[in-house]
Design a protein around this motif. Structure first.
Motif, PDB file in Angstrom:
ATOM      1  N   ARG A 127      35.232 -27.487  93.133  1.00 18.88           N
ATOM      2  CA  ARG A 127      34.129 -28.174  93.827  1.00 18.88           C
ATOM      3  C   ARG A 127      34.352 -28.150  95.336  1.00 18.88           C
ATOM      4  O   ARG A 127      33.426 -27.888  96.113  1.00 18.88           O
ATOM      5  CB  ARG A 127      34.040 -29.618  93.309  1.00 18.88           C
ATOM      6  N   GLY A 158      48.118 -31.267 102.550  1.00 22.05           N
ATOM      7  CA  GLY A 158      48.580 -31.878 101.297  1.00 22.05           C
ATOM      8  C   GLY A 158      48.570 -30.837 100.196  1.00 22.05           C
ATOM      9  O   GLY A 158      48.095 -31.097  99.088  1.00 22.05           O
ATOM     10  N   VAL A 184      46.471 -31.525  93.178  1.00 20.14           N
ATOM     11  CA  VAL A 184      45.217 -30.856  93.515  1.00 20.14           C
ATOM     12  C   VAL A 184      45.461 -29.735  94.527  1.00 20.14           C
ATOM     13  O   VAL A 184      44.922 -28.626  94.401  1.00 20.14           O
ATOM     14  CB  VAL A 184      44.192 -31.868  94.079  1.00 20.14           C
ATOM     15  N   ALA A 244      45.220 -34.983 101.267  1.00 21.54           N
ATOM     16  CA  ALA A 244      46.204 -36.063 101.373  1.00 21.54           C
ATOM     17  C   ALA A 244      45.597 -37.403 101.796  1.00 21.54           C
ATOM     18  O   ALA A 244      46.117 -38.451 101.446  1.00 21.54           O
ATOM     19  CB  ALA A 244      47.294 -35.669 102.360  1.00 21.54           C
ATOM     20  N   PRO A 258      58.499 -36.614  96.892  1.00 22.96           N
ATOM     21  CA  PRO A 258      58.023 -35.248  97.039  1.00 22.96           C
ATOM     22  C   PRO A 258      57.335 -34.764  95.769  1.00 22.96           C
ATOM     23  O   PRO A 258      57.779 -35.076  94.679  1.00 22.96           O
ATOM     24  CB  PRO A 258      59.296 -34.441  97.290  1.00 22.96           C
TER      25      PRO A 258
END
Ligand SMILES: NC(=O)c1ccc[n+]([C@@H]2O[C@H](COP(=O)([O-])OP(=O)(O)OC[C@H]3O[C@@H](n4cnc5c(N)ncnc54)[C@H](OP(=O)(O)O)[C@@H]3O)[C@@H](O)[C@H]2O)c1
Length: 304
Positions: free
Chosen positions: A133, A150, A155, A210, A295
């Motif tokens: 998307r 990020g 994702v 992020a 992490p």
């Protein structure tokens, strides 16, 4: 059936594996016997009761929206699949859960390639939908440079690979310990945090996964707020940047990405990075890990 669920909001300890009624597939839904189910930061936020979305939940609630398994029941209106086939995907996202269980009802799915490990398949659903998307909304085309802020998380690691597969050059931010990981995924790594424009010359598009407050710097890099998209920064409107929330906000979805991801996997061009797997009985440890903020190298997954 057995399911991990919580009857009150709170820390990971509110989760227990207990008996629950098996769900029935409604119109355009299938039910799977779950083999693996992904966990996302949103699952922990909902469980904590700290997000306004928690108010939408009827308790007890079974967390998790992504699952892979073998079809055991088919709802009205479904064509093209049969009981016994292996699939991966997501629940009806309006339910905000249901996957961390022996049986789950899926609203979106694709056939699982035989070589795709269950834990990768179980973790793929919303990551693939969301990344697809986002790239669609950004209008990413071959030859463009995309910055993913990020990029090493659940994702981000999927968005990097799908963008590379679309022919883009991808720059990804991560902590230095994750830079080799990003290179493996096909991205050029840079460190996140203040001063990003000095470390990246330019980008045609920027995706903020992020939500760490980088929108002004991403606008400076692309030269245009409409070339920036965020998944997690709720101040977006004040910067003229679009925040996408997908189907929950009545937006178009990226569910077609599930089939693309399966095809790319069989071509050896895609994997779902999995940082750790947990047995369903260890769901307290899994939720503790997802909210630790440590992490990340991809997804956390429950196996059944
Ligand atoms: N809007 C939507 O439709 C949608 C859909 C799915 C998810 N989301 C949201 O998207 C966010 C990310 O989800 P996720 O599953 O990918 O989370 P995740 O797996 O926890 O990954 C988060 C990533 O953020 C990175 N990070 C940490 N501090 C950062 C900073 N200051 N600058 C840049 N990156 C930083 C981490 O990198 P290192 O590990 O390298 O430190 C980590 O890879 C969550 O807020 C989630 O709720 C939104």
């Amino acid at each position: 059936m057995f399911a991990a669920q919580y009857a009150e909001f709170g820390g990971p300890h509110v989760l227990h594996v207990t008996d629950a009624a098996a769900p029935q597939p409604l119109q355009d839904q299938i039910r799977v016997r779950v083999r693996a189910a992904g966990i996302s930061p949103a699952d922990a936020a909902l469980r904590s009761g700290r997000t306004p979305m928690s108010a939408r939940l009827a308790l007890p609630h079974i967390p998790g929206v992504d699952a892979a398994g073998t079809i055991d029941a088919i709802g009205p209106g479904v064509t093209g699949v049969a009981v016994g086939e292996d699939v991966f995907g997501s629940v009806d996202l309006a339910r905000l859960g249901g996957a961390s269980a022996e049986f789950a009802v899926l609203r979106s799915w694709a056939g699982k390639p035989p070589g795709l490990p269950w834990e990768q398949a179980g973790a793929a659903g919303t990551g693939v939908e969301t990344a697809t998307r986002a790239l669609d909304l950004l209008g990413l085309r071959p030859g463009m440079t995309l910055l993913v802020d990020g990029a090493a998380g659940g994702v981000g690691s999927i968005a990097v690979q799908l963008a590379v597969a679309r022919g883009a050059r991808v720059i990804g931010t991560a902590r230095p310990a994750n830079h080799d990981f990003l290179r493996e995924l096909g991205a050029e790594p840079v460190t996140y945090g203040p001063g990003l424009p000095a470390r990246v010359t330019a980008a045609d598009r920027a995706l903020d996964v992020a939500g760490a407050g980088s929108l002004p710097e991403l606008i400076s890099l692309t030269g245009d707020p409409s070339a920036v998209l965020t998944l997690a920064d709720f101040t977006a409107a004040t910067h003229g940047v679009r925040l996408t929330m997908g189907e929950l906000a009545g937006e178009p979805h990226g569910r077609h990405g599930l089939r693309t991801a399966a095809e790319l996997f069989t071509q050896g061009r895609f994997r779902v990075p999995v940082e750790a797997t947990f047995a369903l009985s260890d769901i307290v440890a899994a939720h503790t890990a997802i909210e630790s903020g440590g992490p990340r190298r991809g997804k956390l997954v429950l196996t059944l």
